[in-house]
Design an enzyme around this catalytic site. Structure first.
Site, mmCIF file in Angstrom:
data_model
loop_
_atom_site.group_PDB
_atom_site.id
_atom_site.type_symbol
_atom_site.label_atom_id
_atom_site.label_comp_id
_atom_site.label_asym_id
_atom_site.label_seq_id
_atom_site.Cartn_x
_atom_site.Cartn_y
_atom_site.Cartn_z
ATOM 1 N N ASP A 117 0.835 -1.206 0.000
ATOM 2 C CA ASP A 117 0.000 0.000 0.000
ATOM 3 C C ASP A 117 0.871 1.259 0.000
ATOM 4 O O ASP A 117 0.574 2.242 -0.677
ATOM 5 C CB ASP A 117 -0.930 -0.018 1.225
ATOM 6 C CG ASP A 117 -2.040 1.023 1.135
ATOM 7 O OD1 ASP A 117 -2.388 1.435 0.003
ATOM 8 O OD2 ASP A 117 -2.569 1.425 2.189
ATOM 9 N N ASN A 139 -2.338 -11.003 -4.109
ATOM 10 C CA ASN A 139 -2.139 -12.450 -4.140
ATOM 11 C C ASN A 139 -0.813 -12.757 -3.473
ATOM 12 O O ASN A 139 0.245 -12.336 -3.961
ATOM 13 C CB ASN A 139 -2.111 -12.958 -5.589
ATOM 14 C CG ASN A 139 -3.492 -12.944 -6.203
ATOM 15 O OD1 ASN A 139 -4.475 -13.300 -5.542
ATOM 16 N ND2 ASN A 139 -3.582 -12.506 -7.439
ATOM 17 N N LYS A 141 1.815 -15.246 -2.985
ATOM 18 C CA LYS A 141 2.146 -16.479 -3.724
ATOM 19 C C LYS A 141 3.152 -17.362 -2.997
ATOM 20 O O LYS A 141 3.103 -18.573 -3.095
ATOM 21 C CB LYS A 141 2.682 -16.114 -5.106
ATOM 22 C CG LYS A 141 1.579 -15.570 -6.015
ATOM 23 C CD LYS A 141 2.126 -15.141 -7.354
ATOM 24 C CE LYS A 141 1.024 -14.912 -8.353
ATOM 25 N NZ LYS A 141 0.364 -16.132 -8.837
ATOM 26 N N ARG A 162 -10.132 10.949 -12.203
ATOM 27 C CA ARG A 162 -9.436 10.988 -10.913
ATOM 28 C C ARG A 162 -9.091 9.606 -10.371
ATOM 29 O O ARG A 162 -8.606 9.464 -9.260
ATOM 30 C CB ARG A 162 -10.262 11.789 -9.888
ATOM 31 C CG ARG A 162 -11.683 11.295 -9.684
ATOM 32 C CD ARG A 162 -12.451 12.239 -8.780
ATOM 33 N NE ARG A 162 -12.094 12.042 -7.397
ATOM 34 C CZ ARG A 162 -12.926 11.538 -6.452
ATOM 35 N NH1 ARG A 162 -14.170 11.204 -6.779
ATOM 36 N NH2 ARG A 162 -12.531 11.394 -5.226
ATOM 37 N N LYS A 163 -9.352 8.563 -11.181
ATOM 38 C CA LYS A 163 -9.037 7.199 -10.739
ATOM 39 C C LYS A 163 -7.714 6.729 -11.332
ATOM 40 O O LYS A 163 -7.504 6.829 -12.531
ATOM 41 C CB LYS A 163 -10.148 6.230 -11.163
ATOM 42 C CG LYS A 163 -11.439 6.435 -10.397
ATOM 43 C CD LYS A 163 -12.474 5.405 -10.766
ATOM 44 C CE LYS A 163 -13.101 5.734 -12.110
ATOM 45 N NZ LYS A 163 -14.252 4.867 -12.427
HETATM 46 C C1 LIG Z 1 -2.924 9.380 1.711
HETATM 47 C C2 LIG Z 1 -1.754 10.335 1.459
HETATM 48 C C3 LIG Z 1 -2.109 11.682 1.978
HETATM 49 C C4 LIG Z 1 -1.251 12.705 2.130
HETATM 50 C C5 LIG Z 1 0.144 12.668 1.755
HETATM 51 C C6 LIG Z 1 0.992 13.191 2.822
HETATM 52 C C7 LIG Z 1 2.211 12.687 3.085
HETATM 53 C C8 LIG Z 1 2.781 11.579 2.321
HETATM 54 C C9 LIG Z 1 3.765 10.801 3.069
HETATM 55 C C10 LIG Z 1 3.864 9.480 2.841
HETATM 56 C C11 LIG Z 1 2.940 8.817 1.881
HETATM 57 C C12 LIG Z 1 2.950 7.342 2.058
HETATM 58 C C13 LIG Z 1 1.882 6.747 1.199
HETATM 59 C C14 LIG Z 1 0.919 6.042 2.080
HETATM 60 C C15 LIG Z 1 -0.242 5.558 1.243
HETATM 61 C C16 LIG Z 1 -1.266 4.984 2.140
HETATM 62 C C17 LIG Z 1 -2.584 5.043 1.446
HETATM 63 C C18 LIG Z 1 -3.669 4.603 2.354
HETATM 64 O O1 LIG Z 1 -3.513 3.698 3.097
HETATM 65 S S1 LIG Z 1 -5.135 5.421 2.292
HETATM 66 C C19 LIG Z 1 -6.016 4.710 3.681
HETATM 67 C C20 LIG Z 1 -6.963 3.614 3.269
HETATM 68 N N1 LIG Z 1 -7.989 4.139 2.450
HETATM 69 C C21 LIG Z 1 -9.056 4.770 2.960
HETATM 70 O O2 LIG Z 1 -9.185 4.955 4.151
HETATM 71 C C22 LIG Z 1 -10.055 5.265 1.964
HETATM 72 C C23 LIG Z 1 -11.455 5.338 2.543
HETATM 73 N N2 LIG Z 1 -12.373 5.662 1.472
HETATM 74 C C24 LIG Z 1 -12.606 6.929 1.102
HETATM 75 O O3 LIG Z 1 -12.125 7.872 1.710
HETATM 76 C C25 LIG Z 1 -13.482 7.126 -0.098
HETATM 77 O O4 LIG Z 1 -14.269 5.996 -0.341
HETATM 78 C C26 LIG Z 1 -12.640 7.442 -1.375
HETATM 79 C C27 LIG Z 1 -11.672 6.313 -1.719
HETATM 80 C C28 LIG Z 1 -11.857 8.756 -1.180
HETATM 81 C C29 LIG Z 1 -13.586 7.626 -2.548
HETATM 82 O O5 LIG Z 1 -14.621 8.469 -2.139
HETATM 83 P P1 LIG Z 1 -15.123 9.621 -3.110
HETATM 84 O O6 LIG Z 1 -16.388 10.170 -2.534
HETATM 85 O O7 LIG Z 1 -14.027 10.573 -3.359
HETATM 86 O O8 LIG Z 1 -15.391 8.858 -4.467
HETATM 87 P P2 LIG Z 1 -16.708 8.099 -4.949
HETATM 88 O O9 LIG Z 1 -17.609 9.153 -5.527
HETATM 89 O O10 LIG Z 1 -17.229 7.205 -3.902
HETATM 90 O O11 LIG Z 1 -16.122 7.188 -6.139
HETATM 91 C C30 LIG Z 1 -15.490 7.784 -7.266
HETATM 92 C C31 LIG Z 1 -15.248 6.685 -8.266
HETATM 93 O O12 LIG Z 1 -14.357 5.692 -7.708
HETATM 94 C C32 LIG Z 1 -14.995 4.407 -7.650
HETATM 95 N N3 LIG Z 1 -14.673 3.752 -6.374
HETATM 96 C C33 LIG Z 1 -14.797 4.285 -5.161
HETATM 97 N N4 LIG Z 1 -14.434 3.395 -4.219
HETATM 98 C C34 LIG Z 1 -14.080 2.280 -4.865
HETATM 99 C C35 LIG Z 1 -13.631 0.987 -4.444
HETATM 100 N N5 LIG Z 1 -13.459 0.710 -3.171
HETATM 101 N N6 LIG Z 1 -13.366 0.076 -5.385
HETATM 102 C C36 LIG Z 1 -13.512 0.342 -6.703
HETATM 103 N N7 LIG Z 1 -13.957 1.565 -7.176
HETATM 104 C C37 LIG Z 1 -14.238 2.489 -6.262
HETATM 105 C C38 LIG Z 1 -16.498 4.705 -7.709
HETATM 106 O O13 LIG Z 1 -17.198 3.636 -8.258
HETATM 107 C C39 LIG Z 1 -16.527 5.918 -8.633
HETATM 108 O O14 LIG Z 1 -16.350 5.477 -9.962
HETATM 109 P P3 LIG Z 1 -17.169 6.164 -11.158
HETATM 110 O O15 LIG Z 1 -18.617 6.042 -10.794
HETATM 111 O O16 LIG Z 1 -16.775 5.415 -12.389
HETATM 112 O O17 LIG Z 1 -16.704 7.616 -11.160
#
Ligand SMILES: CC/C=C\C/C=C\C/C=C\CCCCCCCC(=O)SCCNC(=O)CCNC(=O)[C@H](O)C(C)(C)COP(=O)(O)OP(=O)(O)OC[C@H]1O[C@@H](n2cnc3c(N)ncnc32)[C@H](O)[C@@H]1OP(=O)(O)O
Length: 207
Positions: A117, A139, A141, A162-163
Site C-alpha cells: 500500500d 495475491n 504467492k 481521478r481514478k
Molecule cells: C494518503 C496520502 C495523503 C497525504 C500525503 C501526505 C504525506 C505523504 C507521506 C507518505 C505517503 C505514504 C503513502 C501512504 C499511502 C497509504 C494510502 C492509504 O492507506 S489510504 C487509507 C486507506 N484508504 C481509505 O481509508 C479510503 C477510505 N475511502 C474513502 O475515503 C473514499 O471511499 C474514497 C476512496 C476517497 C472515494 O470516495 P469519493 O467520494 O471521493 O469517491 P466516490 O464518488 O465514492 O467514487 C469515485 C469513483 O471511484 C470508484 N470507487 C470508489 N471506491 C471504490 C472501491 N473501493 N473500489 C472500486 N472503485 C471504487 C467509484 O465507483 C466511482 O467510480 P465512477 O462512478 O466510475 O466515477
C-alpha cells in the site's frame, strides 16, 4: 531526519541495492524519495487542507507518526524508495525485521500489505497528487522469509479521470522468486488534476 538512508541494521543485500539505485539516480532517470516519521503530522492546519472533516485531537496529532516508520531501527520496516518519472514507476527495497513476524520465520501478511500500500500509494501520490487507496487486491504467492530483502516494483497502469489503476509485484533480490502480486485503485481527492510529478514531490517532501 530522512529514514530511508542506510543504517547499521541494513543487510549487505539491502546496502548493495540501495547503492545500485543511487548510482542509477546520478543521471536523473531515478530519484531517491526521502521518508520521514511525521511529515504533515505536526500541524493540524496542513491536514485539514486535505481532510476537512478530520476530527483531530490536537495533543494526539502531535504524536502521530507514519505507520511503517514507527519501529526501532532494524526491528520493523526498513525500506527505501526510488521513483522513475518517465516510466511512472516506483521501486521499493524492503527488509522486514523480526517484529513483523506472521507464520513462524515469515513476514505477516499485514506487514506485506502495508509495504504494498505504501509503495503503490507513493506511486499514485507522485502521479496524481493527494490520493487515497480505494481498493487493494493482493495475491500472496510465496511466504517471505523474515529479515530477508525483497524488491517491490510498482507502476501506474491506467488513469481514468481521478481514478488511478496501479499494479506491483514483490520479488527476491535475484528476481527468481515471485512472492506477491497486487493491484490497486487510488482516488485523487481533488478534481483539480495535477500530474506534474515534481511539483507533487516538492509539495510532499519539501525537496
Ligand atoms: C494518503 C496520502 C495523503 C497525504 C500525503 C501526505 C504525506 C505523504 C507521506 C507518505 C505517503 C505514504 C503513502 C501512504 C499511502 C497509504 C494510502 C492509504 O492507506 S489510504 C487509507 C486507506 N484508504 C481509505 O481509508 C479510503 C477510505 N475511502 C474513502 O475515503 C473514499 O471511499 C474514497 C476512496 C476517497 C472515494 O470516495 P469519493 O467520494 O471521493 O469517491 P466516490 O464518488 O465514492 O467514487 C469515485 C469513483 O471511484 C470508484 N470507487 C470508489 N471506491 C471504490 C472501491 N473501493 N473500489 C472500486 N472503485 C471504487 C467509484 O465507483 C466511482 O467510480 P465512477 O462512478 O466510475 O466515477
Amino acid at each position: 531526519m530522512d529514514l530511508s538512508l542506510p543504517n547499521p541494521s541494513w543487510s549487505k543485500d539491502m546496502r548493495l541495492l540501495f547503492d545500485q539505485f543511487m548510482k542509477k539516480s546520478e543521471d536523473g532517470s531515478w530519484k531517491h524519495l526521502p521518508s520521514y516519521k511525521n511529515k504533515f503530522s505536526r500541524r493540524i492546519e496542513d491536514i485539514k487542507v486535505f481532510f476537512p472533516d478530520a476530527k483531530l485531537i490536537k495533543e494526539k496529532i502531535s504524536q502521530a507518526q507514519l505507520f511503517p516508520r514507527n519501529f526501532e531501527e532494524g526491528l520493523g520496516f526498513e525500506y527505501a524508495m526510488f521513483h522513475n518519472h518517465a516510466e511512472d514507476r516506483t521501486v521499493c527495497i524492503f527488509q522486514g525485521g523480526p517484529y513483523l513476524q506472521g507464520a513462524p520465520g515469515f513476514l505477516h501478511g499485514g506487514a506485506i500489505a502495508t509495504m504494498i500500500d505504501s509503495t503503490l500509494g507513493m506511486t499514485a501520490l507522485i502521479a496524481g497528487g493527494i490520493v487515497m487507496t480505494a481498493n487493494l487486491n493482493i495475491n500472496f504467492k510465496r511466504p517471505i522469509p523474515l529479515c530477508s530483502v525483497v524488491v517491490i516494483n510498482s507502476q501506474v497502469d491506467k488513469v481514468e479521470g481521478r481514478k488511478l489503476f496501479l499494479s506491483c509485484n514483490i520479488r527476491s533480490v535475484d528476481e527468481q522468486t515471485l512472492y506477491s502480486e497486487a493491484t490497486s485503485k487510488n482516488l485523487c481527492l481533488f478534481w483539480v488534476w495535477f500530474s506534474l510529478s515534481y511539483i507533487s514531490l516538492g509539495f510532499v517532501f519539501g525537496v
